[in-house]
Enzyme design. Structure first.
Site, PDB file in Angstrom:
ATOM      1  N   ARG A  69      -4.677   2.467   3.705  1.00  0.00           N
ATOM      2  CA  ARG A  69      -4.786   1.211   2.956  1.00  0.00           C
ATOM      3  C   ARG A  69      -3.603   0.312   3.305  1.00  0.00           C
ATOM      4  NH1 ARG A  69      -0.647   1.449  -0.365  1.00  0.00           N
ATOM      5  NH2 ARG A  69      -0.071   3.411  -1.368  1.00  0.00           N
ATOM      6  N   GLN A  72       2.618  -0.554   0.547  1.00  0.00           N
ATOM      7  CA  GLN A  72       3.678   0.436   0.670  1.00  0.00           C
ATOM      8  C   GLN A  72       3.349   1.666  -0.187  1.00  0.00           C
ATOM      9  OE1 GLN A  72       6.711   0.112   2.415  1.00  0.00           O
ATOM     10  NE2 GLN A  72       6.428  -1.970   3.188  1.00  0.00           N
ATOM     11  N   VAL A  73       4.377   2.300  -0.694  1.00  0.00           N
ATOM     12  CA  VAL A  73       4.186   3.544  -1.426  1.00  0.00           C
ATOM     13  C   VAL A  73       3.899   3.279  -2.905  1.00  0.00           C
ATOM     14  CG1 VAL A  73       6.670   3.813  -1.931  1.00  0.00           C
ATOM     15  CG2 VAL A  73       5.191   5.842  -1.852  1.00  0.00           C
ATOM     16  N   THR A  74       3.027   4.113  -3.490  1.00  0.00           N
ATOM     17  CA  THR A  74       2.794   4.072  -4.929  1.00  0.00           C
ATOM     18  C   THR A  74       2.558   5.485  -5.426  1.00  0.00           C
ATOM     19  OG1 THR A  74       1.680   2.890  -6.725  1.00  0.00           O
ATOM     20  CG2 THR A  74       0.276   3.737  -4.949  1.00  0.00           C
ATOM     21  N   SER A 136      -1.333  -1.700  -9.721  1.00  0.00           N
ATOM     22  CA  SER A 136      -1.110  -1.818  -8.279  1.00  0.00           C
ATOM     23  C   SER A 136      -2.445  -1.977  -7.565  1.00  0.00           C
ATOM     24  CB  SER A 136      -0.380  -0.581  -7.754  1.00  0.00           C
ATOM     25  OG  SER A 136       0.851  -0.409  -8.420  1.00  0.00           O
ATOM     26  N   LEU A 137      -2.393  -2.590  -6.389  1.00  0.00           N
ATOM     27  CA  LEU A 137      -3.622  -2.919  -5.667  1.00  0.00           C
ATOM     28  C   LEU A 137      -3.408  -2.733  -4.170  1.00  0.00           C
ATOM     29  CD1 LEU A 137      -6.472  -4.210  -5.604  1.00  0.00           C
ATOM     30  CD2 LEU A 137      -5.363  -6.446  -5.654  1.00  0.00           C
ATOM     31  N   LEU A 150      -7.593  -0.148  -7.018  1.00  0.00           N
ATOM     32  CA  LEU A 150      -6.513  -0.415  -7.972  1.00  0.00           C
ATOM     33  C   LEU A 150      -6.081   0.857  -8.676  1.00  0.00           C
ATOM     34  CD1 LEU A 150      -7.527  -0.291 -11.178  1.00  0.00           C
ATOM     35  CD2 LEU A 150      -8.553  -2.483 -10.618  1.00  0.00           C
ATOM     36  N   CYS A 167       5.672   0.059  -4.433  1.00  0.00           N
ATOM     37  CA  CYS A 167       5.104  -0.997  -3.588  1.00  0.00           C
ATOM     38  C   CYS A 167       6.159  -1.642  -2.685  1.00  0.00           C
ATOM     39  CB  CYS A 167       4.388  -2.047  -4.426  1.00  0.00           C
ATOM     40  SG  CYS A 167       3.152  -1.335  -5.530  1.00  0.00           S
TER      41      CYS A 167
END
Length: 220
Positions: A69, A72-74, A136-137, A150, A167
Protein backbone atom coordinates in the site's frame (compact mmCIF):
# COMPACT_ATOMS: atom_id res chain seq x y z
CA UNK A 1 -27.46 -1.91 -10.34
CA UNK A 2 -24.50 -0.86 -8.16
CA UNK A 3 -24.09 -3.48 -5.46
CA UNK A 4 -21.80 -3.35 -2.42
CA UNK A 5 -20.99 -6.56 -0.54
CA UNK A 6 -19.98 -6.24 3.12
CA UNK A 7 -17.74 -9.10 4.30
CA UNK A 8 -17.52 -9.54 8.06
CA UNK A 9 -14.17 -11.24 8.72
CA UNK A 10 -14.07 -10.92 12.51
CA UNK A 11 -10.56 -11.28 14.02
CA UNK A 12 -8.15 -12.36 11.26
CA UNK A 13 -4.38 -12.49 10.80
CA UNK A 14 -2.98 -9.73 8.63
CA UNK A 15 -0.92 -11.62 6.03
CA UNK A 16 -3.61 -14.11 4.86
CA UNK A 17 -6.09 -11.23 4.62
CA UNK A 18 -3.64 -9.18 2.56
CA UNK A 19 -3.00 -12.15 0.26
CA UNK A 20 -6.76 -12.58 -0.17
CA UNK A 21 -7.08 -8.89 -1.13
CA UNK A 22 -4.47 -9.37 -3.83
CA UNK A 23 -6.14 -12.53 -5.13
CA UNK A 24 -9.56 -10.90 -5.20
CA UNK A 25 -8.22 -7.86 -7.07
CA UNK A 26 -6.29 -9.97 -9.58
CA UNK A 27 -9.27 -12.21 -10.33
CA UNK A 28 -12.15 -9.74 -10.40
CA UNK A 29 -13.70 -8.51 -13.66
CA UNK A 30 -15.96 -5.65 -14.69
CA UNK A 31 -19.02 -7.53 -13.43
CA UNK A 32 -17.60 -8.22 -9.95
CA UNK A 33 -19.43 -6.32 -7.22
CA UNK A 34 -17.42 -3.97 -5.02
CA UNK A 35 -16.78 -5.15 -1.47
CA UNK A 36 -15.91 -3.76 1.95
CA UNK A 37 -14.02 -6.12 4.24
CA UNK A 38 -14.57 -5.48 7.95
CA UNK A 39 -11.85 -6.94 10.17
CA UNK A 40 -9.78 -6.64 13.34
CA UNK A 41 -6.17 -7.79 13.30
CA UNK A 42 -3.93 -9.19 16.04
CA UNK A 43 -1.06 -6.79 16.84
CA UNK A 44 1.05 -6.01 13.75
CA UNK A 45 2.99 -3.12 12.24
CA UNK A 46 2.63 -2.68 8.48
CA UNK A 47 5.23 -0.75 6.52
CA UNK A 48 3.98 0.89 3.30
CA UNK A 49 5.92 1.14 0.05
CA UNK A 50 7.34 4.53 0.98
CA UNK A 51 8.26 3.29 4.45
CA UNK A 52 11.60 4.26 5.96
CA UNK A 53 13.36 2.13 8.55
CA UNK A 54 13.97 5.09 10.86
CA UNK A 55 10.25 5.35 11.57
CA UNK A 56 10.36 1.92 13.26
CA UNK A 57 11.60 3.08 16.65
CA UNK A 58 11.27 -0.05 18.80
CA UNK A 59 8.83 -2.62 17.36
CA UNK A 60 9.90 -5.20 19.94
CA UNK A 61 7.75 -8.34 19.94
CA UNK A 62 5.19 -7.00 17.43
CA UNK A 63 5.86 -8.27 13.88
CA UNK A 64 6.60 -5.84 11.03
CA UNK A 65 5.13 -6.68 7.63
CA UNK A 66 6.27 -4.79 4.48
CA UNK A 67 3.20 -4.32 2.27
CA UNK A 68 2.21 -2.88 -1.10
CA UNK A 69 0.00 0.00 0.00
CA UNK A 70 0.96 3.65 -0.07
CA UNK A 71 2.26 5.46 2.97
CA UNK A 72 4.57 4.72 5.86
CA UNK A 73 4.32 2.55 8.94
CA UNK A 74 1.19 2.09 11.05
CA UNK A 75 -0.12 -0.25 13.73
CA UNK A 76 -3.11 -2.60 13.73
CA UNK A 77 -4.48 -4.30 16.82
CA UNK A 78 -7.61 -5.44 18.66
CA UNK A 79 -10.15 -2.67 19.24
CA UNK A 80 -9.27 -0.98 15.94
CA UNK A 81 -11.71 -1.11 13.03
CA UNK A 82 -10.00 -1.98 9.76
CA UNK A 83 -12.00 -1.59 6.56
CA UNK A 84 -10.61 -2.72 3.21
CA UNK A 85 -12.13 -1.03 0.16
CA UNK A 86 -12.27 -3.41 -2.80
CA UNK A 87 -13.64 -0.85 -5.25
CA UNK A 88 -13.54 -0.65 -9.04
CA UNK A 89 -12.76 3.07 -9.31
CA UNK A 90 -12.46 2.86 -13.09
CA UNK A 91 -16.06 1.64 -13.32
CA UNK A 92 -17.21 4.32 -10.88
CA UNK A 93 -15.23 6.98 -12.79
CA UNK A 94 -14.05 8.63 -9.58
CA UNK A 95 -10.25 8.34 -9.60
CA UNK A 96 -7.98 7.79 -6.62
CA UNK A 97 -8.53 11.25 -5.13
CA UNK A 98 -12.29 10.76 -5.38
CA UNK A 99 -12.10 7.50 -3.46
CA UNK A 100 -9.83 8.98 -0.78
CA UNK A 101 -12.21 11.92 -0.33
CA UNK A 102 -15.21 9.57 -0.10
CA UNK A 103 -13.47 7.53 2.61
CA UNK A 104 -12.42 10.59 4.59
CA UNK A 105 -15.92 12.10 4.38
CA UNK A 106 -17.37 8.75 5.45
CA UNK A 107 -15.31 8.87 8.65
CA UNK A 108 -16.12 12.54 9.31
CA UNK A 109 -19.86 11.88 8.89
CA UNK A 110 -19.72 8.79 11.09
CA UNK A 111 -18.05 10.65 13.96
CA UNK A 112 -20.42 13.60 13.56
CA UNK A 113 -23.26 11.32 14.68
CA UNK A 114 -21.64 11.46 18.13
CA UNK A 115 -21.03 15.19 18.03
CA UNK A 116 -17.33 14.67 17.29
CA UNK A 117 -15.79 17.29 15.01
CA UNK A 118 -13.11 15.77 12.80
CA UNK A 119 -11.44 16.61 9.51
CA UNK A 120 -8.91 15.34 6.97
CA UNK A 121 -5.57 17.09 6.50
CA UNK A 122 -4.09 17.74 3.05
CA UNK A 123 -0.52 17.22 4.26
CA UNK A 124 -1.11 13.91 6.07
CA UNK A 125 -3.83 11.53 4.79
CA UNK A 126 -6.33 10.35 7.36
CA UNK A 127 -8.84 11.93 9.72
CA UNK A 128 -8.01 14.02 12.79
CA UNK A 129 -9.79 15.21 15.92
CA UNK A 130 -8.03 18.49 16.51
CA UNK A 131 -4.32 17.69 16.13
CA UNK A 132 -4.73 14.03 17.11
CA UNK A 133 -5.09 11.30 14.50
CA UNK A 134 -8.04 8.93 14.87
CA UNK A 135 -8.03 7.25 11.45
CA UNK A 136 -5.18 6.21 9.14
CA UNK A 137 -5.61 5.65 5.42
CA UNK A 138 -3.55 3.80 2.82
CA UNK A 139 -4.59 2.40 -0.56
CA UNK A 140 -3.20 0.51 -3.53
CA UNK A 141 -4.70 0.66 -7.03
CA UNK A 142 -4.26 -2.26 -9.43
CA UNK A 143 -6.07 -2.76 -12.73
CA UNK A 144 -8.30 0.22 -11.92
CA UNK A 145 -9.37 -1.30 -8.59
CA UNK A 146 -8.50 -0.41 -5.01
CA UNK A 147 -7.49 -2.52 -2.07
CA UNK A 148 -6.18 -1.82 1.45
CA UNK A 149 -8.12 0.93 3.24
CA UNK A 150 -8.62 2.59 6.63
CA UNK A 151 -7.81 1.88 10.26
CA UNK A 152 -10.10 3.65 12.74
CA UNK A 153 -9.00 3.60 16.38
CA UNK A 154 -12.10 2.72 18.39
CA UNK A 155 -11.26 1.29 21.83
CA UNK A 156 -7.78 -0.16 21.88
CA UNK A 157 -4.34 -0.14 23.48
CA UNK A 158 -2.71 2.87 21.83
CA UNK A 159 0.71 2.31 23.39
CA UNK A 160 2.20 0.38 20.41
CA UNK A 161 1.96 3.61 18.38
CA UNK A 162 4.71 4.91 20.69
CA UNK A 163 7.05 2.31 19.15
CA UNK A 164 6.85 3.98 15.73
CA UNK A 165 6.54 7.36 14.07
CA UNK A 166 2.91 6.87 12.99
CA UNK A 167 2.57 7.34 9.22
CA UNK A 168 6.12 8.72 9.22
CA UNK A 169 5.42 11.68 11.53
CA UNK A 170 7.59 11.96 14.64
CA UNK A 171 5.51 13.00 17.64
CA UNK A 172 2.16 12.26 15.95
CA UNK A 173 -0.39 11.79 18.73
CA UNK A 174 -2.97 9.07 18.14
CA UNK A 175 -6.44 9.07 19.68
CA UNK A 176 -9.52 6.85 19.59
CA UNK A 177 -13.27 7.31 19.36
CA UNK A 178 -13.92 5.91 22.85
CA UNK A 179 -11.99 8.85 24.35
CA UNK A 180 -14.33 11.38 22.69
CA UNK A 181 -17.73 9.92 23.66
CA UNK A 182 -17.79 8.14 20.30
CA UNK A 183 -18.18 4.45 19.43
CA UNK A 184 -16.74 2.05 22.00
CA UNK A 185 -17.29 -1.13 19.98
CA UNK A 186 -15.74 -1.96 16.60
CA UNK A 187 -19.09 -3.32 15.33
CA UNK A 188 -20.81 -0.04 16.22
CA UNK A 189 -18.26 1.99 14.26
CA UNK A 190 -18.38 -0.43 11.33
CA UNK A 191 -22.12 0.02 10.83
CA UNK A 192 -21.67 3.78 10.49
CA UNK A 193 -18.78 3.44 8.03
CA UNK A 194 -20.86 1.05 5.92
CA UNK A 195 -23.87 3.37 5.95
CA UNK A 196 -22.03 6.54 5.01
CA UNK A 197 -19.70 4.97 2.44
CA UNK A 198 -22.63 3.36 0.61
CA UNK A 199 -24.33 6.77 0.57
CA UNK A 200 -21.17 8.60 -0.58
CA UNK A 201 -20.82 6.41 -3.68
CA UNK A 202 -24.55 5.85 -4.24
CA UNK A 203 -24.70 2.05 -4.04
CA UNK A 204 -28.22 0.85 -4.76
CA UNK A 205 -27.89 -2.43 -2.87
CA UNK A 206 -25.86 -3.44 0.19
CA UNK A 207 -25.51 -7.14 1.04
CA UNK A 208 -23.92 -8.71 4.14
CA UNK A 209 -21.77 -11.84 4.05
CA UNK A 210 -19.53 -13.57 6.59
CA UNK A 211 -16.02 -14.75 5.84
CA UNK A 212 -14.02 -14.90 2.63
CA UNK A 213 -15.13 -16.77 -0.46
CA UNK A 214 -12.89 -19.81 -1.03
CA UNK A 215 -11.48 -18.48 -4.29
CA UNK A 216 -10.08 -15.42 -2.47
CA UNK A 217 -7.87 -17.55 -0.27
CA UNK A 218 -4.56 -18.53 -1.79
CA UNK A 219 -3.42 -22.10 -1.21
CA UNK A 220 -0.56 -22.33 1.25
Amino acid sequence: MKKLIIRQLGRADYVPTWEAMQAFTDNRNDDTADELWIVEHPPVFTQGQAGKQEHLLAPGDIPVVPVDRGGQVTYHGPGQLVVYFMVNIRRLKIGVRGLVSAIEETVVSSLAEYGIESAPRPDAPGVYIGEEKVCSLGLRIRRGCSFHGLALNVNMDLSPFMRINPCGYAGMVMTQTADHQGPTQVEEAAQLIIKYFAAQLHYAEVAQETGLAKDYVQAS
